[in-house]
Every structure is written in structure tokens, then in C-alpha cells.
Design an enzyme around this catalytic site. Structure first.
Site, PDB file in Angstrom:
ATOM      1  N   ASN A  32       2.150  -3.963 -42.601  1.00  0.00           N
ATOM      2  CA  ASN A  32       1.886  -3.503 -41.233  1.00  0.00           C
ATOM      3  C   ASN A  32       2.318  -2.044 -41.166  1.00  0.00           C
ATOM      4  OD1 ASN A  32       1.770  -3.016 -38.507  1.00  0.00           O
ATOM      5  ND2 ASN A  32       3.410  -4.453 -37.948  1.00  0.00           N
ATOM      6  N   TRP A  33       1.314  -1.164 -41.219  1.00  0.00           N
ATOM      7  CA  TRP A  33       1.634   0.270 -41.271  1.00  0.00           C
ATOM      8  C   TRP A  33       2.106   0.798 -39.921  1.00  0.00           C
ATOM      9  CZ3 TRP A  33      -2.794   3.039 -44.509  1.00  0.00           C
ATOM     10  CH2 TRP A  33      -2.846   2.468 -45.792  1.00  0.00           C
ATOM     11  N   LYS A  34       1.886   0.045 -38.870  1.00  0.00           N
ATOM     12  CA  LYS A  34       2.226   0.489 -37.504  1.00  0.00           C
ATOM     13  C   LYS A  34       1.580   1.857 -37.234  1.00  0.00           C
ATOM     14  CE  LYS A  34       6.300  -2.361 -37.803  1.00  0.00           C
ATOM     15  NZ  LYS A  34       7.659  -2.650 -37.385  1.00  0.00           N
TER      16      LYS A  34
ATOM     17  N   HIS B  99       2.636  -8.963 -32.040  1.00  0.00           N
ATOM     18  CA  HIS B  99       3.808  -8.345 -32.668  1.00  0.00           C
ATOM     19  C   HIS B  99       4.855  -8.056 -31.591  1.00  0.00           C
ATOM     20  CE1 HIS B  99       6.372  -5.506 -34.723  1.00  0.00           C
ATOM     21  NE2 HIS B  99       5.893  -6.007 -35.847  1.00  0.00           N
TER      22      HIS B  99
ATOM     23  N   GLU C 210       6.630  -5.614 -31.034  1.00  0.00           N
ATOM     24  CA  GLU C 210       6.528  -4.280 -30.423  1.00  0.00           C
ATOM     25  C   GLU C 210       5.462  -4.277 -29.331  1.00  0.00           C
ATOM     26  OE1 GLU C 210       6.060  -2.243 -34.155  1.00  0.00           O
ATOM     27  OE2 GLU C 210       8.145  -2.731 -34.629  1.00  0.00           O
TER      28      GLU C 210
ATOM     29  N   GLU D 190       9.051 -13.323 -37.057  1.00  0.00           N
ATOM     30  CA  GLU D 190       9.724 -12.033 -37.189  1.00  0.00           C
ATOM     31  C   GLU D 190      10.850 -11.921 -36.180  1.00  0.00           C
ATOM     32  OE1 GLU D 190       6.936  -8.933 -39.124  1.00  0.00           O
ATOM     33  OE2 GLU D 190       6.616  -8.872 -36.971  1.00  0.00           O
TER      34      GLU D 190
ATOM     35  N   GLY E 212      12.785  -3.481 -38.769  1.00  0.00           N
ATOM     36  CA  GLY E 212      13.077  -2.057 -38.886  1.00  0.00           C
ATOM     37  C   GLY E 212      14.560  -1.730 -38.828  1.00  0.00           C
TER      38      GLY E 212
ATOM     39  N   SER F 127      12.381  -6.400 -42.193  1.00  0.00           N
ATOM     40  CA  SER F 127      13.125  -5.743 -43.280  1.00  0.00           C
ATOM     41  C   SER F 127      12.943  -6.414 -44.638  1.00  0.00           C
ATOM     42  CB  SER F 127      14.611  -5.627 -42.923  1.00  0.00           C
ATOM     43  OG  SER F 127      14.764  -4.835 -41.758  1.00  0.00           O
TER      44      SER F 127
ATOM     45  N   GLY G 282       6.729  -4.241 -42.792  1.00  0.00           N
ATOM     46  CA  GLY G 282       6.535  -2.986 -42.063  1.00  0.00           C
ATOM     47  C   GLY G 282       6.881  -1.794 -42.941  1.00  0.00           C
ATOM     48  N   GLY G 283       8.080  -1.265 -42.744  1.00  0.00           N
ATOM     49  CA  GLY G 283       8.510  -0.046 -43.427  1.00  0.00           C
ATOM     50  C   GLY G 283       8.199  -0.009 -44.911  1.00  0.00           C
TER      51      GLY G 283
HETATM   52  P1  PGA Z   1       9.926  -4.021 -41.019  1.00  0.00           P
HETATM   53  O1  PGA Z   1       8.808  -4.445 -39.966  1.00  0.00           O
HETATM   54  O2  PGA Z   1       9.528  -4.600 -42.344  1.00  0.00           O
HETATM   55  O3  PGA Z   1       9.913  -2.521 -41.025  1.00  0.00           O
HETATM   56  O4  PGA Z   1      11.222  -4.590 -40.535  1.00  0.00           O
HETATM   57  C1  PGA Z   1       8.214  -5.705 -40.016  1.00  0.00           C
HETATM   58  C2  PGA Z   1       7.201  -5.821 -38.902  1.00  0.00           C
HETATM   59  O5  PGA Z   1       7.466  -5.322 -37.810  1.00  0.00           O
HETATM   60  O6  PGA Z   1       6.119  -6.388 -39.086  1.00  0.00           O
END
Ligand code: PGA
Length: 253
Positions: A9-11, A98, A100, A170, A176, A216, A237-238
């Protein structure tokens, strides 16, 4: 056997040139379908890069997903992207719900039910996200809270529809933050979610639904997390912004 899946997930990250480089690198590194052994590898890129990313990974087993979609079919909704548009570009996956989106864009379980419906109607596979805050976990309500998210957004679906969904657990406190849930915490929640699905749809259907862990996930912890018997992959994500690290996570499965 359940499908396994690792999705990046590149966001809201990468310039266009960075995105092209990253998509090409991932496609090059994940070339060998045989090594994947049925695991799907997906990169969920920002909307403007979808078609370019899809072209860049076309000769590899890597698939492309969107990070969000509208709950409306079409029309005067400035700035929105419909699942019909995604389907017309042959984008197979879409992340729905998600944390967010829930937090910053006020998406609630009812809206996410509508997004799930319209994604399925257009033949996309929703990666449906759920997860609790630290506060909820500390209060000891995390199982009920996450099960309720599934009940309110998914339990109106038929068994056939539910069978087309991927779930991503999640925990918000792990996204993150560098603070991942322990492998035992992930497995424990996944087991609860599968039991909750089984309660409504029966064990056979619940057993066939991939449940990913997100929060993470890194090359260094992926193997341990993925070892859980109800953990069928990850939403990353990251660490998905680095082709080598992402590929190492894919290998960990
Ligand atoms: P993260 O994000 O791996 O940076 O914690 C995961 C996500 O939000 O899908």
C-alpha cells in the site's frame, strides 16, 4: 488451500518517476511465478499511476490495486473514482476501509458496506481493512470491536459474495509506528475473525477467506508473523516503498 497474498500500500507517496521505477523493480524481482506458489502479489498505487503501473507489471505475476473507490456508480461526484472505472482498466483489487480513510475521511461501516457492494458488482476483489485503536485494545474490547466492523460492513453479503473478499486486519496502533502486533496477537485476532465469519457463513467458507495482517510488516518480522496458521499474508505500507524490502517480504511467505 487458502490463497495467500502480499499487497503493498503505497499510500500518498512517490512522484510519477519514482512510481515507475518502483513498479518496474518489483515486477523484475517478482518474475518467477513458480516461486510464488499461488501467492498473489499486489501493489496498490496512487490513482494517477494505475494504468502506468499496470502496464509496467503486465509481463510479471504482479497485480495492481487501487487504494480506495467511490460508493457511487457514476455521475456528478467531483474527484471520485468509481469501481466501474477501475474495472474498465482491468484493475483487479481495491483497498476498502483502510483506517486512514476511516479516520481522516470519516468513512464508517455503512459506507464501507456500500463500497464493498459496488466493488463486488464490478468484479473487483476488495481488500477489506479492519482494526482497533490502542484505546480499544487497552480497554479489552478489541475482539468485539473488530468483529463488529465485519458484521456491519460484510454480513449482508451472500456466502458467494463473501467468498470473493480478502480481509486485512490492521491494528491502528501498529500502522506506521514501527510497533507491530506480536505474531501471537496477530494469530489470535485472525482466529477470532475466522470464527466470527464461520458463525455466520459456516466453517467451509470462513476457512477459504484470506486474512492478511498489516501494521509495520518489515522484512525482519514478516516470516514470524506469516507463520500464524490463520495469517495468509500481509498488507504492507512503509516497507512496500522499497522494492528490495517488499520483495523480501514476499519471499517470507
Ligand atoms: P505500515 O502500513 O506497514 O506502514 O505500518 C500498513 C498499512 O497501513 O496498510
Amino acid at each position: 488451500m487458502r490463497k495467500k497474498l502480499v499487497a503493498g500500500n503505497w499510500k500518498m507517496n512517490t512522484s510519477f518517476s519514482e512510481a515507475q521505477k518502483l513498479a518496474s523493480e518489483v515486477a523484475n524481482m517478482v518474475k518467477d511465478e513458480a516461486l510464488l506458489d499461488g501467492t498473489d502479489v499486489v501493489i496498490c498505487v496512487p490513482f494517477p499511476y494505475l494504468s502506468t503501473a499496470a502496464a509496467l507489471v503486465a509481463d510479471s505475476p504482479v497485480k495492481v490495486g487501487a487504494q480506495n473507490c467511490s460508493d457511487k456508480p457514476k455521475g456528478a461526484y467531483t474527484g471520485e473514482t468509481s469501481t466501474a472505472m477501475l474495472a474498465s482498466m482491468e484493475i483487479p483489487y481495491v483497498i476498502i476501509g483502510h483506517s486512514e480513510r476511516r479516520e481522516y475521511f470519516n468513512e464508517d461501516n455503512q459506507l464501507l458496506a456500500a463500497k464493498t457492494d459496488i466493488a463486488l458488482e464490478n468484479g473487483l476483489t476488495p481488500i477489506f481493512c479492519c482494526g482497533e485503536s490502542l484505546e480499544t485494545r487497552e480497554a479489552g474490547n478489541h475482539f468485539d470491536f473488530v468483529c463488529q466492523q465485519l458484521t456491519e460492513s460484510l454480513f449482508h453479503l451472500s456466502a458467494e459474495q463473501l467468498g470473493k473478499i480478502v480481509i486485512a486486519y490492521e491494528p491502528i496502533w501498529a500502522i506506521g509506528t514501527g510497533k507491530t502486533a506480536s505474531a501471537a496477537q496477530a494469530q489470535e485476532m485472525h482466529e477470532q475473525l475466522r470464527a466470527h465469519l464461520a458463525g455466520k457463513y459456516g466453517a467451509e467458507i470462513a476457512d477459504a477467506i484470506p486474512i492478511l495482517y498489516g501494521g509495520s510488516v518489515k522484512p525482519g518480522n514478516a516470516k514470524e508473523i506469516f507463520a500464524g496458521k490463520d495469517v495468509d499474508g500481509g498488507l504492507v505500507g512503509g516497507a512496500s516503498l522499497d522494492s528490495r524490502g517488499f520483495t523480501d517480504i514476499v519471499k517470507a511467505i
